[in-house]
Design a protein around this motif. Sequence first.
Motif, PDB file in Angstrom:
ATOM      1  N   ALA A   7       0.855  -1.191   0.000  1.00  0.00           N
ATOM      2  CA  ALA A   7       0.000   0.000   0.000  1.00  0.00           C
ATOM      3  C   ALA A   7       0.889   1.238   0.000  1.00  0.00           C
ATOM      4  CB  ALA A   7      -0.924   0.009   1.216  1.00  0.00           C
ATOM      5  N   ALA A   8       0.608   2.157  -0.901  1.00  0.00           N
ATOM      6  CA  ALA A   8       1.367   3.409  -0.984  1.00  0.00           C
ATOM      7  C   ALA A   8       0.431   4.501  -1.466  1.00  0.00           C
ATOM      8  CB  ALA A   8       2.568   3.260  -1.911  1.00  0.00           C
ATOM      9  N   GLN A   9       0.926   5.731  -1.459  1.00  0.00           N
ATOM     10  CA  GLN A   9       0.075   6.876  -1.763  1.00  0.00           C
ATOM     11  C   GLN A   9      -0.004   7.196  -3.256  1.00  0.00           C
ATOM     12  OE1 GLN A   9       3.076   6.825  -0.371  1.00  0.00           O
ATOM     13  NE2 GLN A   9       4.039   8.847  -0.232  1.00  0.00           N
ATOM     14  N   PHE A  10       0.735   6.497  -4.082  1.00  0.00           N
ATOM     15  CA  PHE A  10       0.850   6.871  -5.488  1.00  0.00           C
ATOM     16  C   PHE A  10      -0.207   6.186  -6.345  1.00  0.00           C
ATOM     17  CE2 PHE A  10       5.153   6.644  -3.596  1.00  0.00           C
ATOM     18  CZ  PHE A  10       5.373   8.006  -3.490  1.00  0.00           C
ATOM     19  N   GLU A  11      -1.037   6.978  -7.006  1.00  0.00           N
ATOM     20  CA  GLU A  11      -2.032   6.418  -7.908  1.00  0.00           C
ATOM     21  C   GLU A  11      -1.375   5.972  -9.213  1.00  0.00           C
ATOM     22  OE1 GLU A  11      -5.267   9.106  -8.524  1.00  0.00           O
ATOM     23  OE2 GLU A  11      -6.198   8.594  -6.596  1.00  0.00           O
ATOM     24  N   ILE A  12      -1.993   5.004  -9.857  1.00  0.00           N
ATOM     25  CA  ILE A  12      -1.509   4.500 -11.140  1.00  0.00           C
ATOM     26  C   ILE A  12      -2.273   5.242 -12.242  1.00  0.00           C
ATOM     27  CG2 ILE A  12      -1.152   2.447 -12.557  1.00  0.00           C
ATOM     28  CD1 ILE A  12      -1.613   0.801  -9.963  1.00  0.00           C
ATOM     29  N   GLN A  13      -1.567   6.051 -13.007  1.00  0.00           N
ATOM     30  CA  GLN A  13      -2.243   6.869 -14.020  1.00  0.00           C
ATOM     31  C   GLN A  13      -2.662   6.069 -15.249  1.00  0.00           C
ATOM     32  OE1 GLN A  13      -3.037   9.978 -13.168  1.00  0.00           O
ATOM     33  NE2 GLN A  13      -2.009   9.510 -11.223  1.00  0.00           N
ATOM     34  N   SER A  56       5.938   6.734 -18.716  1.00  0.00           N
ATOM     35  CA  SER A  56       6.349   8.097 -18.389  1.00  0.00           C
ATOM     36  C   SER A  56       5.569   8.675 -17.220  1.00  0.00           C
ATOM     37  CB  SER A  56       6.195   9.008 -19.616  1.00  0.00           C
ATOM     38  OG  SER A  56       4.832   9.083 -20.017  1.00  0.00           O
ATOM     39  N   THR A  57       4.396   8.124 -16.922  1.00  0.00           N
ATOM     40  CA  THR A  57       3.593   8.647 -15.814  1.00  0.00           C
ATOM     41  C   THR A  57       3.483   7.684 -14.637  1.00  0.00           C
ATOM     42  OG1 THR A  57       1.567   7.844 -16.884  1.00  0.00           O
ATOM     43  CG2 THR A  57       2.212  10.132 -17.309  1.00  0.00           C
ATOM     44  N   SER A  58       3.486   6.397 -14.898  1.00  0.00           N
ATOM     45  CA  SER A  58       3.290   5.418 -13.822  1.00  0.00           C
ATOM     46  C   SER A  58       4.385   4.367 -13.754  1.00  0.00           C
ATOM     47  CB  SER A  58       1.935   4.713 -13.990  1.00  0.00           C
ATOM     48  OG  SER A  58       0.877   5.630 -13.922  1.00  0.00           O
ATOM     49  N   GLY A  59       5.446   4.565 -14.512  1.00  0.00           N
ATOM     50  CA  GLY A  59       6.485   3.551 -14.576  1.00  0.00           C
ATOM     51  C   GLY A  59       7.141   3.244 -13.257  1.00  0.00           C
ATOM     52  N   TYR A  60       7.161   4.233 -12.331  1.00  0.00           N
ATOM     53  CA  TYR A  60       7.794   3.987 -11.038  1.00  0.00           C
ATOM     54  C   TYR A  60       7.066   2.911 -10.248  1.00  0.00           C
ATOM     55  CZ  TYR A  60       4.107   7.245  -9.631  1.00  0.00           C
ATOM     56  OH  TYR A  60       2.886   7.853  -9.443  1.00  0.00           O
ATOM     57  N   VAL A  61       5.770   2.754 -10.462  1.00  0.00           N
ATOM     58  CA  VAL A  61       5.034   1.679  -9.790  1.00  0.00           C
ATOM     59  C   VAL A  61       5.427   0.331 -10.393  1.00  0.00           C
ATOM     60  CG1 VAL A  61       2.763   0.712  -9.291  1.00  0.00           C
ATOM     61  CG2 VAL A  61       3.100   3.183  -9.198  1.00  0.00           C
ATOM     62  N   PHE A  62       5.534   0.274 -11.705  1.00  0.00           N
ATOM     63  CA  PHE A  62       5.820  -0.998 -12.379  1.00  0.00           C
ATOM     64  C   PHE A  62       7.232  -1.494 -12.065  1.00  0.00           C
ATOM     65  CE2 PHE A  62       3.076   1.219 -15.781  1.00  0.00           C
ATOM     66  CZ  PHE A  62       1.925   0.988 -15.054  1.00  0.00           C
ATOM     67  N   THR A  63       8.219  -0.585 -12.066  1.00  0.00           N
ATOM     68  CA  THR A  63       9.580  -1.032 -11.748  1.00  0.00           C
ATOM     69  C   THR A  63       9.694  -1.431 -10.287  1.00  0.00           C
ATOM     70  OG1 THR A  63      10.222   1.293 -11.446  1.00  0.00           O
ATOM     71  CG2 THR A  63      10.719   0.286 -13.569  1.00  0.00           C
ATOM     72  N   ARG A  64       9.071  -0.680  -9.388  1.00  0.00           N
ATOM     73  CA  ARG A  64       9.178  -1.004  -7.964  1.00  0.00           C
ATOM     74  C   ARG A  64       8.476  -2.312  -7.632  1.00  0.00           C
ATOM     75  NH1 ARG A  64       8.339   5.017  -5.144  1.00  0.00           N
ATOM     76  NH2 ARG A  64       9.767   6.080  -6.570  1.00  0.00           N
ATOM     77  N   GLU A  98      16.602   5.043 -15.104  1.00  0.00           N
ATOM     78  CA  GLU A  98      15.423   5.803 -14.667  1.00  0.00           C
ATOM     79  C   GLU A  98      14.154   5.096 -15.146  1.00  0.00           C
ATOM     80  OE1 GLU A  98      12.277   8.876 -14.940  1.00  0.00           O
ATOM     81  OE2 GLU A  98      13.357   8.088 -16.677  1.00  0.00           O
ATOM     82  N   PHE A  99      13.073   5.153 -14.336  1.00  0.00           N
ATOM     83  CA  PHE A  99      11.895   4.327 -14.616  1.00  0.00           C
ATOM     84  C   PHE A  99      11.262   4.630 -15.973  1.00  0.00           C
ATOM     85  CE2 PHE A  99      10.048   7.998 -12.335  1.00  0.00           C
ATOM     86  CZ  PHE A  99       9.023   8.358 -13.204  1.00  0.00           C
ATOM     87  N   GLY A 100      11.406   5.858 -16.466  1.00  0.00           N
ATOM     88  CA  GLY A 100      10.809   6.198 -17.754  1.00  0.00           C
ATOM     89  C   GLY A 100      11.441   5.485 -18.920  1.00  0.00           C
TER      90      GLY A 100
END
Length: 501
Positions: A30-36, A41-49, A149-151
């Motif tokens: 659970a985290a505060q970041f929504e998946i766009q 370029s907008t949500s890649g940080y969720v996918f890599t993490r 970088e996640f992008g």
Amino acid sequence: MIRSTTSALVAIFLTATQAFAQAEAPLTVAAQFEIQGAEPSTSGYVFTRMGITETLVNADAQGRLTPGLATEWAVSDDNLTWRFTLRQGVVFHDGTPMDADAVVKALTIAMGKPGSLASLPIEGIAAGDGAVVIRLREPRAALPAYLAEFGTQIMAPAAYGDDGQARDVIGTGPYRVTDFAPPLSLDATAFDGYWGAQPFIADVAYDAVSRVETRALMAQSGDADVVFGLDPASVARLGMSDAVKVHSVAIPRTLLLKVNAGHPALSQPEARRALSLAIDRQGIAQAVLRYPEGADQLFPPSVAGWHNDDIEPLAYDPAAAAQLLAGLGWVKGDDGILTRDGERFALTLTTYPDRPELPLIAAVLEQQFRQIGVELTINATNSSEIPAGHQDGSLDLGLIARNFSLIPDPIGTVISDYAPTGDWGAMNWENPAFVDLVKGIARDGGTDADRAEAVRILQSDLPVIPIAWYQQTLAAASDLRGVTVDPFERSFGLQDLQRSE
């Protein structure tokens, strides 16, 4: 006797069923970041993490670059042509090979969107024999770091529509998506065809939860196994719970004030220094953040090569702040607020509640600035208002948390934020000598003396005002083994987690 035996068997069956269900339950983050959406370029940080997608280059806990989907890289003698040798035998989650053509397509699409690649002087990206070749118009010593970088994550050709927009999340990571429900959740399961070690826990899930109170309750109740984005009060409370363990590590992120240096009240360095002198960093760190100390310069000690122990540290001295402002012609009115030429020293501070500590610190700054005669109005809103205010010139001050590790070499963030200005960095600040210096570091890597001088200029001019260095804190279920906190925020480390027997 029969009734007693039957009841006992039912109890045993229910207990076994519950134990089996618990063992098979997905590990939930659970985290505060929504998946766009599916767009890297907008949500890649969720996918890599989450371990769904991967990049050509990785970084370890010290920021050192390590192989990812590329096993090695080299640059030509003129520093303009880079060759990245691809890992063999890797397949995407749809079964197609991760080959040079697929990587070229993913990077070419990424280069055409906002992100790190778009800022680079790339002349072309081409497929070689088991490799990808990137040609530059001018040297960039840190190019491999940009590819961490996640992008720049590599997704399968089928993930993209004809317009280059990502439609599905099809990566090469240890987990593949099984259910995708943006903006709030995704489910994933272990990918049998993964090139590396298989995860210990087969099923994982991600929940975007905006309220920090809810996330804390999820950690305490067991509704989430790993929880990020906790406020200091929740961290203190969860630290006393047997159900979870709290893990923390210093990270290359700084809480800072982004300053509009073009504002009439903030255009002179002395005015920005006065605001800096009014900030009780130590008090904020200890009382609000529960950190041991505040930030006395922009870059924390964890940012190798950019933390400068030789510069004069930022200090707390409200009396000196008042003297600086008086020297600029500001005079206190009857209500204690400074005025000059009929104008009140009144500013709006924009921040966002995604990070629950920011509104709390904004309230403290309001009181500390009032002590030197500066009136502050707090605007707690969506984080997108910070770059929007930068672009249209309406931003006075922005209270933000800036990550210097999304590109593991800090030059990637420095050049985008300060050479000359950037949405999350300097605003209406001009220092040609600094720009030339930083561009030189970007070209050839620079020297320790170059980086020390760059830090000295930032400390003197204060286009942004540092307040605190960050710690990444998470709460993890006490039965999880192998929990680590990635200081570079590239991975949740899910594939290494195990549940205790």
